[in-house]
Design an enzyme around this catalytic site. Structure first.
Site, short mmCIF file in Angstrom:
data_model
loop_
_atom_site.label_atom_id
_atom_site.label_comp_id
_atom_site.label_asym_id
_atom_site.label_seq_id
_atom_site.Cartn_x
_atom_site.Cartn_y
_atom_site.Cartn_z
N LEU A 134 -22.36 44.63 40.78
CA LEU A 134 -22.02 45.94 40.44
C LEU A 134 -20.44 46.31 40.22
O LEU A 134 -19.77 45.65 40.98
CB LEU A 134 -22.67 47.07 41.21
N ASN A 167 -25.16 41.40 49.42
CA ASN A 167 -24.38 41.54 50.59
C ASN A 167 -23.76 42.87 50.63
O ASN A 167 -22.66 43.19 51.11
CB ASN A 167 -23.05 40.33 50.54
N GLU A 168 -24.40 44.12 50.13
CA GLU A 168 -23.91 45.23 50.16
C GLU A 168 -23.49 45.84 51.38
O GLU A 168 -22.42 46.56 51.40
CB GLU A 168 -25.23 46.37 49.86
N GLY A 182 -25.30 42.77 43.00
CA GLY A 182 -25.97 42.97 41.74
C GLY A 182 -26.16 41.75 40.91
O GLY A 182 -27.35 41.74 39.92
#
Length: 243
Positions: free
Chosen positions: A49, A118-119, A94
């Site tokens: 993202l 891995n957010e 993303g």
């Protein structure tokens, strides 16, 4: 379908929209039965993202961006075509989500090409439909650990945990992806499509039912001062690295 949004195939609002339109065109053209999704950018499949779409913008912009992310996932996850991801570069966040929507994943055997959601490392939380997609792929316990720790799996571990189906030498990724898609296309389309829809319906329906709530949750979360500050810090660190 070759991803080409320099420098690192970041999923900007414009790029998300282009990807959805491109896939729609292929689905509507009955001469196509399958798609290999790969990258035209060296060393990266997709960096995920676009944090600049999520930082220092208006709530209306955050809502528009998140709807586009939802649309990408729904279109790719429910695609009637055979989707094979030929992952020829790093595939975090993303980028990993997009790869997880495919029917079969082939990863190049390069230690730099890790894959995962891995957010948490950025101080943000993967929403429930990211989580559902990962749980469906690698199981609950492995997904719970991977999501909390923000794990990025190098090729051997990615294969072991089941986030990818094959790991092959980099120069063989495209040819192996072609062999894989041939195997999937050997099955009669109607039977395969109905089976795919049956397997994925509950997961997709969960987002479709709660789509507006999910947008509101995202806007409310991303608008927090603490989240905006951590995103700004991360973006500044990226700029310094480039500098």
């Amino acid at each position: 379908m070759r991803l080409n949004n320099p420098p690192v195939n970041t999923l900007s609002l414009e790029f998300l929209t282009e990807l959805v339109i491109s896939l729609e065109k292929l689905e509507n053209d009955k001469s196509f039965r399958g798609v290999i999704l790969t990258s035209d950018r060296p060393g990266v499949f997709s960096s995920g993202l676009d944090l600049t779409e999520m930082c220092g913008r208006s709530p209306a912009h955050y809502a528009e961006y998140w709807k586009a992310v939802q649309e990408l996932w729904l279109r790719f996850y429910q695609c009637s075509l055979v989707l094979v991801a030929a992952i020829n570069g790093a595939c975090p966040a993303g980028g990993c989500l997009m790869a997880l929507t495919s029917d079969h994943r082939v990863l190049a055997d390069n230690p730099k090409y890790s894959i995962g959601l891995n957010e948490t490392l950025l101080g943000i939380v993967a929403p429930f439909w990211f989580k559902d997609t990962l749980v469906n792929t690698i199981g609950h316990r492995a997904a719970e650990r991977a999501l909390q720790l923000g794990l990025l799996f190098p090729p051997a571990q990615a294969l072991q945990v089941g986030i990818v189906d094959q790991v092959v030498p980099e120069e063989q990724v495209q040819s192996v992806a072609l062999s894989a898609i041939a195997q999937w296309m050997a099955i009669p389309d109607h039977a395969r499509q109905l089976t795919k829809a049956m397997m994925r319906k509950a997961t997709a329906s969960r987002l479709i039912t709660h789509r507006e709530d999910d947008v509101q949750n995202f806007v409310s979360f991303i608008s927090r001062d603490s989240i905006q500050k951590s995103l700004q810090l991360y973006l500044e660190r990226l700029k310094q690295k480039k500098g």
